[in-house]
Write an enzyme that holds these catalytic residues in place. Structure first.
Site, short mmCIF file in Angstrom:
data_model
loop_
_atom_site.label_atom_id
_atom_site.label_comp_id
_atom_site.label_asym_id
_atom_site.label_seq_id
_atom_site.Cartn_x
_atom_site.Cartn_y
_atom_site.Cartn_z
CB THR A 190 -0.87 -0.04 1.27
OG1 THR A 190 -1.71 -1.19 1.20
CG2 THR A 190 -1.71 1.21 1.43
CG ASP A 221 -5.94 -0.91 6.04
OD1 ASP A 221 -5.33 0.17 6.19
OD2 ASP A 221 -5.45 -1.87 5.44
CB THR A 240 0.85 0.59 5.07
OG1 THR A 240 1.31 -0.51 4.27
CG2 THR A 240 2.00 1.06 5.95
N GLY A 243 -4.40 -5.49 6.75
CA GLY A 243 -5.63 -4.71 6.72
C GLY A 243 -6.67 -5.15 7.71
#
Length: 320
Positions: A190, A221, A240, A243
């Site tokens: 991410t 997330d 990050t 999630g």
């Protein structure tokens, strides 16, 4: 007036055996994105404009897991997600399950500014993207040879590939991935950016392709306000990592909450949340405060990150 500050991340949890060339490529990209943000802030760009600008750049580069270069689903496709939040009025926008949008973070901002909603997903998000005239690409544009190889390995092991590894208790030098899949290849993660501008306005944005070999329809997330992304009058946060653990801990909102209700400083809040709100999950986050502070934290091997402030601090790193 406060001094501006910016932080950017490219994922928490890094293979300790990541080749030096890959490490250098990641640092160069993070430095490039920091410089873009710094120039925009010196030109009086607003916090929300800058986080969008920086995350767009990360989405366009296939090195990390967002936009082009996104992790692949079990079906071999991409389902991208992103969110953005403007802390001045706690306005937010998010998208999930987009498959053709070149820059999901910009679509998330359009949801915030051009729709009556905060969150759109899958076919509805795609329809909205076309109505808004955003840049569209075929799904193949987002798929890289590296990720095709990663998906093959994950399928052979019949598992979901997390991007991080932790040392085993028996041998600190022998990393073992959380799901038992021994891979030496680099798996990206991410991306996100947080900014406080010279007016003290905070903003945050996060974008991802999710987990390699994830089930179609899985939402992590990153697009969930309060979990992967949050911004308010006191801070901006982008997370990050794992999630599902970040969602359970409402990690980004927790940073703001302990600042608001416990009176913690920014770094103190970040450290508290990483220690007490992840259970057994692994994650990291970057944060800025309305006072011009910047902070980060993580509980895994490393996190791709860069930070800069108006008073001259500039740091790009991977490991603890």
């Amino acid at each position: 007036m406060v001094g501006w500050a910016i932080a950017v991340h490219g994922g928490a949890g890094v293979d300790p055996n990541l080749p030096p060339q890959r490490q250098e490529e990641a640092k160069q990209l993070l430095t490039h994105c920091l410089n873009i943000g710094i120039f925009a802030l010196r030109s009086n760009g607003s916090a929300v404009d800058v986080v969008e600008l920086v995350v767009r750049e990360l989405e366009t580069n296939p090195l990390f897991n967002s936009g082009r270069g996104s992790a692949l689903t079990a079906k071999g496709t991409v389902e991208m997600e992103a969110s953005i939040m403007d802390g001045t009025k706690r306005r937010c926008g998010a998208v999930s399950g987009v498959t053709t949008v070149k820059n999901p973070v910009s679509l998330a901002r359009l949801v915030m500014e051009k729709s009556p909603h905060s969150y759109l997903g899958f076919s509805g998000a795609e329809e909205f993207a076309r109505d808004q005239g955003v840049d569209i690409e075929d799904n193949e544009y987002f798929i890289t040879p590296d990720n095709v190889g990663m998906l093959k390995l994950a399928k052979e092991a019949n598992t979901i590939l997390f991007d991080y590894r932790i040392p085993t208790a028996e041998n600190e030098k022998s990393p073992l991935p959380m799901n038992g899949l021994p891979l030496s290849a680099y798996s990206p993660e991410t991306v996100g950016c947080v900014v406080v501008d010279s007016e003290g306005r905070c903003a945050a944005a996060t974008s991802t392709g999710g987990l390699m070999n994830k089930m179609s329809g899985r939402i992590g997330d990153s697009p969930i306000i309060g979990a992967g992304t949050y911004a308010c009058e006191v801070c901006g946060v982008s997370c990050t990592g794992e999630g599902e653990a970040i969602i359970r801990g409402t990690l980004a909102r927790e940073v703001a909450a302990v600042m608001e209700y416990k009176g913690f400083g920014l770094q103190e809040a970040v450290d508290f949340v990483i220690k007490h709100r992840l259970d057994k999950g692994f994650a990291g986050l970057i944060a800025v405060s309305s006072k011009g502070e910047v902070a980060y934290g993580f509980n895994c091997n490393g996190m791709f990150r860069g930070v800069a402030t108006e008073d001259g601090l500039k740091e790009v790193g991977i490991w603890k």
